[in-house]
Design a protein around this motif. Structure first.
Motif, mmCIF file in Angstrom:
data_model
loop_
_atom_site.group_PDB
_atom_site.id
_atom_site.type_symbol
_atom_site.label_atom_id
_atom_site.label_comp_id
_atom_site.label_asym_id
_atom_site.label_seq_id
_atom_site.Cartn_x
_atom_site.Cartn_y
_atom_site.Cartn_z
ATOM 1 N N ALA A 18 -0.131 8.700 -5.822
ATOM 2 C CA ALA A 18 0.357 8.783 -4.442
ATOM 3 C C ALA A 18 1.746 9.417 -4.395
ATOM 4 O O ALA A 18 2.045 10.223 -3.498
ATOM 5 C CB ALA A 18 0.388 7.394 -3.821
ATOM 6 N N LYS A 47 0.848 -1.193 0.000
ATOM 7 C CA LYS A 47 0.000 0.000 0.000
ATOM 8 C C LYS A 47 0.888 1.248 0.000
ATOM 9 O O LYS A 47 1.799 1.354 0.815
ATOM 10 C CB LYS A 47 -0.907 0.005 1.220
ATOM 11 C CG LYS A 47 -1.909 -1.147 1.252
ATOM 12 C CD LYS A 47 -2.777 -1.076 2.508
ATOM 13 C CE LYS A 47 -3.792 -2.213 2.529
ATOM 14 N NZ LYS A 47 -4.650 -2.166 3.754
ATOM 15 N N PRO A 48 0.628 2.186 -0.888
ATOM 16 C CA PRO A 48 1.490 3.381 -0.961
ATOM 17 C C PRO A 48 1.595 4.135 0.349
ATOM 18 O O PRO A 48 2.664 4.642 0.698
ATOM 19 C CB PRO A 48 0.805 4.234 -2.043
ATOM 20 C CG PRO A 48 0.011 3.270 -2.856
ATOM 21 C CD PRO A 48 -0.427 2.188 -1.919
ATOM 22 N N GLU A 49 0.495 4.213 1.090
ATOM 23 C CA GLU A 49 0.519 4.989 2.328
ATOM 24 C C GLU A 49 1.398 4.349 3.405
ATOM 25 O O GLU A 49 1.761 5.005 4.384
ATOM 26 C CB GLU A 49 -0.903 5.170 2.872
ATOM 27 C CG GLU A 49 -1.640 3.871 3.161
ATOM 28 C CD GLU A 49 -2.428 3.348 1.975
ATOM 29 O OE1 GLU A 49 -3.349 2.546 2.188
ATOM 30 O OE2 GLU A 49 -2.112 3.758 0.834
ATOM 31 N N ASP A 50 1.737 3.050 3.245
ATOM 32 C CA ASP A 50 2.569 2.367 4.237
ATOM 33 C C ASP A 50 4.056 2.455 3.912
ATOM 34 O O ASP A 50 4.882 1.968 4.699
ATOM 35 C CB ASP A 50 2.172 0.891 4.331
ATOM 36 C CG ASP A 50 0.746 0.708 4.847
ATOM 37 O OD1 ASP A 50 0.245 1.632 5.511
ATOM 38 O OD2 ASP A 50 0.140 -0.345 4.558
ATOM 39 N N ARG A 59 -2.465 4.320 -9.406
ATOM 40 C CA ARG A 59 -2.564 4.569 -7.966
ATOM 41 C C ARG A 59 -1.238 5.024 -7.386
ATOM 42 O O ARG A 59 -1.166 6.020 -6.638
ATOM 43 C CB ARG A 59 -3.042 3.298 -7.267
ATOM 44 C CG ARG A 59 -3.122 3.392 -5.754
ATOM 45 C CD ARG A 59 -3.089 1.999 -5.126
ATOM 46 N NE ARG A 59 -1.790 1.360 -5.288
ATOM 47 C CZ ARG A 59 -1.517 0.107 -4.900
ATOM 48 N NH1 ARG A 59 -2.461 -0.637 -4.361
ATOM 49 N NH2 ARG A 59 -0.300 -0.396 -5.065
ATOM 50 N N ASP A 60 -0.165 4.314 -7.724
ATOM 51 C CA ASP A 60 1.134 4.631 -7.141
ATOM 52 C C ASP A 60 1.681 5.958 -7.660
ATOM 53 O O ASP A 60 2.321 6.710 -6.914
ATOM 54 C CB ASP A 60 2.123 3.500 -7.429
ATOM 55 C CG ASP A 60 1.824 2.252 -6.607
ATOM 56 O OD1 ASP A 60 0.888 2.301 -5.795
ATOM 57 O OD2 ASP A 60 2.511 1.232 -6.800
ATOM 58 N N ARG A 96 2.955 12.788 -2.367
ATOM 59 C CA ARG A 96 3.968 12.668 -1.319
ATOM 60 C C ARG A 96 5.255 13.418 -1.680
ATOM 61 O O ARG A 96 5.886 14.036 -0.811
ATOM 62 C CB ARG A 96 4.288 11.188 -1.102
ATOM 63 C CG ARG A 96 3.138 10.371 -0.501
ATOM 64 C CD ARG A 96 3.191 10.370 1.013
ATOM 65 N NE ARG A 96 4.431 9.809 1.499
ATOM 66 C CZ ARG A 96 4.697 8.493 1.569
ATOM 67 N NH1 ARG A 96 3.771 7.610 1.164
ATOM 68 N NH2 ARG A 96 5.837 8.061 2.049
#
Length: 724
Positions: free
Chosen positions: A324, A286-289, A320-321, A328
């Motif tokens: 993200a 998961k990108p947020e992790d 998605r990535d 970020r």
């Protein structure tokens, strides 16, 4: 006719060479050895010359002593004599071998005037026979013409075609983006020849051809193959490499090394299963992790795999990535603060990895918005990294892949080559990889000198088990992967400093512009099979270029006019549109034609049907925005207030009716300074400064607009505006 037969005679355009006899093979070996000997001699001459230059970071008193000067002069003199002898011997051996090869070829050239083929067709009277044959001397590539009329744009797709054989007079032609000789059946298995040597001969695959062309060797390619085999033994059952907090980076870099060597997760190959397992691991993250650097590396892997295979299952993950990473990378904990830090996989490498992720996304046909422009804004911080030499190399890498076309000078490449053993010993192998990538893109003597040193050093220091003993702070897998990527430079990325490179802006054509090269139709189409058949017949003459119209259509949307008068008073045209056709638009340059006059060129990116694209259309002539700034100071005992009023006026020809979007940057107040904007409370102003620090004004003809703001500051300070 079921049994196609005919009789014809045709000139032989390509003369066959004699069979590879033992003498021919020996002569080719002599030429290769002489070329290598001459390069080694020239490298020694450069190193000897460098020895007489006093480096700025050395003790000049010691190096300037008489005995030191005498030693350097003796060293340079001895090397100069040796170089002259070696070069003369190499030249003589090469000329003798070339002369003998010409003698062996001459009888064949004299007798190969034409070829004749006869096939009998029994009972074929009255039947029509169609003969299909390939002409290797004919080539074509896509181009565009953008016809601008007011706020409407018409896109014309062209084919630039050339041939060097017979003339074709008014014949029907179909232009295809896929080569006609692609085999539809599995090729016969080739038996490899096992050998050891310093030169590469006889390779025919694109990867091997690029390796030979750009300075690879059998030893370097053998090292790559050995590392790939070793990597499969060290892969965990779940498909990952490494452990702990460096597991993701290790897996991503190891996978990039497989992709760089041409091994993906779909095409039948010996490493398909290993690459598939690794990509599955990265897809499941998961990108947020993920830390920012891990997210950049993971995004690069997924986008490169998508670009290589077109795997539809990877596209939503890649989108998605990428999104993200865009959020970020330019946030409060993005590439700017990361570039100022030091540590394993931190510092300038974060900005480099983000840049490569965005470039890989572009190659996969994904939208990255203005990401590369934002990366360029971080260059001053990257260059001021704690390790200034690493910051310099990282900055050049970013500039290269952002389309800024930097050039590496020979002296700098020599310093990098001398630092390779030190980088390796300290585990800083990222520097070896980036320096190889930058000098390769720069080309010339800088690339030849650095490649010769770095390539041979890595080959000779590889362990017998296909690894390197590198004390990298992120673990052995990361260090080994960077060493391997440095040996894949020859075929990993195409040269981006050719043509328009990675730039996405508008360029004005010089008055005497050179004839543009014909682009590769297959490369411009990203491997998509596309065909176009012009409406009429086409005439092609030997030595002349023909431009054939393939298709023309109106682009949806309207031309927008934008000005940033704080920088310049020009008004620029741009079109935000989409591909309205049912097949992709190949990537190629377009000539922008406004009211019948060509005013420059702009790149049209490869675009899938229905997808959006943006086109820069140059300056609107005769239209400008006048900006007048006035200041009024109100001095108080404890504080002072500076009132600023900026007036904008549109200067345009008579009967001009269109509005222009004006952008004005909002000044960012520093500590002790307060910015007050009429109509905005403190919360609204903070949000504007954080999310979109620009004022947007629509300026109409015959109407002025005025922007006002106040700056309050202590009486002991003096205000100033600094544009960065």
């Amino acid at each position: 006719v079921s049994r196609s037969t005919w009789r014809f005679a045709a000139p032989a355009e390509v003369t066959e060479r004699p069979a590879d006899t033992a003498e021919v093979a020996q002569l080719r070996h002599v030429i290769a050895e002489a070329t290598a000997a001459r390069e080694r001699a020239r490298l020694r001459a450069r190193l000897a010359s460098a020895a007489n230059t006093l480096p700025a970071d050395r003790d000049k008193e010691v190096l300037s002593a008489p005995e030191a000067i005498q030693a350097r002069l003796a060293f340079a003199s001895a090397n100069a004599d040796s170089v002259a002898r070696d070069e003369a011997a190499a030249d003589q051996a090469m000329e003798s071998a070339k002369t003998r090869l010409a003698e062996l070829d001459e009888p064949v050239r004299a007798t190969a005037a034409q070829r004749e083929t006869a096939l009998e067709i029994p009972d074929a009277g009255g039947k029509r026979i169609e003969v299909t044959y390939r002409l290797p001397q004919a080539s074509w590539g896509p181009a565009y013409r953008l016809e601008v009329a007011g706020d409407q744009v018409r896109l014309v797709l062209l084919a630039r075609a050339e041939m060097s054989g017979d003339a074709w007079g008014a014949v029907p032609i179909t232009f295809s983006s896929r080569a006609p000789d692609r085999a539809l059946t599995l090729r016969p298995l080739a038996i490899p020849q096992l050998g050891v040597g310093d030169t590469v001969e006889g390779f025919t695959t694109p990867r091997a051809q690029r390796q030979v062309k750009y300075g690879g060797s059998k030893a370097s390619e053998s090292s790559v193959d050995g590392v790939l085999r070793s990597a499969t033994f060290g892969q965990a059952p779940d498909g990952s490499w490494g452990a702990g907090r460096f597991r993701t980076a290790s897996t991503a870099l190891r996978t990039l090394a497989f992709l760089g060597a041409g091994y993906d997760h779909q095409t039948p190959n010996k490493y398909k299963h290993a690459v598939k397992l690794a990509i599955d691991v990265l897809v499941g993250l998961k990108p947020e992790d993920l830390p920012l650097n891990d997210l950049a590396l993971t995004t690069t892997v997924i986008c490169e795999a998508l670009a290589m295979t077109g795997d539809a299952a990877l596209k939503p993950v890649a989108v998605r990535d990428v999104e993200a990473l865009r959020v970020r990378a330019f946030g409060t904990d993005g590439i700017v603060p990361a570039a100022a830090r030091s540590g394993a996989l931190d510092g300038p490498m974060v900005a480099v990895n983000a840049t490569m992720a965005f470039k890989s996304a572009l190659s996969a046909g994904l939208d990255i918005g203005d990401a590369l422009m934002l990366v360029r804004d971080a260059l001053p911080i990257v260059e001021q990294a704690r390790d200034r030499r690493m910051g310099r190399i990282a900055s050049l890498t970013i500039r290269t892949f952002c389309g800024m076309h930097p050039r590496v000078e020979l002296a700098e490449a020599q310093r990098w080559a001398a630092a390779v053993p030190e980088w390796f010993k300290r585990g800083e192998v990222e520097a070896i990889y980036l320096a190889a990538m930058v000098t390769f893109q720069s080309g010339g003597d800088a690339w030849k000198v650095y490649n010769a040193v770095a390539r041979d050093f890595l080959v000779t220091h590889e362990n017998v088990d296909g690894t390197w003993t590198v004390p990298h702070p992120a673990g052995a897998d990361v260090g080994i992967a960077y060493c391997q990527l440095a040996l894949e430079i020859y075929y990993r990325y195409a040269l981006v400093n050719v043509g328009t490179g990675g730039g996405a802006g508008f360029s004005r054509s010089p008055i005497f512009a050179p004839i543009p090269e014909i682009a590769s139709a297959e490369a411009a189409s990203n491997g998509w099979p596309m065909r176009w058949t012009p409406a009429g017949a086409v005439t092609l003459l030997p030595g002349a270029r023909a431009e054939v119209e393939l298709a023309a259509f109106e682009l949806p949307g309207h031309v927008a006019l934008t000005s940033i008068p704080q920088q310049e008073d020009s008004v620029w045209r741009a079109l935000a549109t989409r591909n309205p056709t049912t097949q992709p638009l190949p990537g190629a340059d377009a000539v922008v034609v406004v009211d019948g006059h060509a005013c420059g060129t702009t790149p049209v990116p490869f675009t899938l049907p229905g997808k959006e694209l943006s086109l820069a259309l140059g300056v609107e002539p005769g239209v400008r925005v006048q900006r007048i700034a006035k200041e009024n100071s109100d001095d108080g005992f404890r504080s002072r207030t500076l009132s600023v009023a900026i007036t904008y006026k549109l200067i345009a020809p008579d009967k001009w009716t269109r509005a222009v979007a004006v952008l004005e940057p909002v000044p960012l107040p520093e500590a002790g300074v307060t910015l007050v904007v009429p109509g905005m409370d403190h919360g609204q102003l903070e949000r504007r400064l954080r999310e979109d620090p620009l004022w947007h004004l629509d300026l109409h003809p015959e109407a002025e607009q005025t922007l006002r703001y106040d700056v309050t500051y202590p009486a002991s300070m003096r205000p100033f505006l600094e544009y960065r």
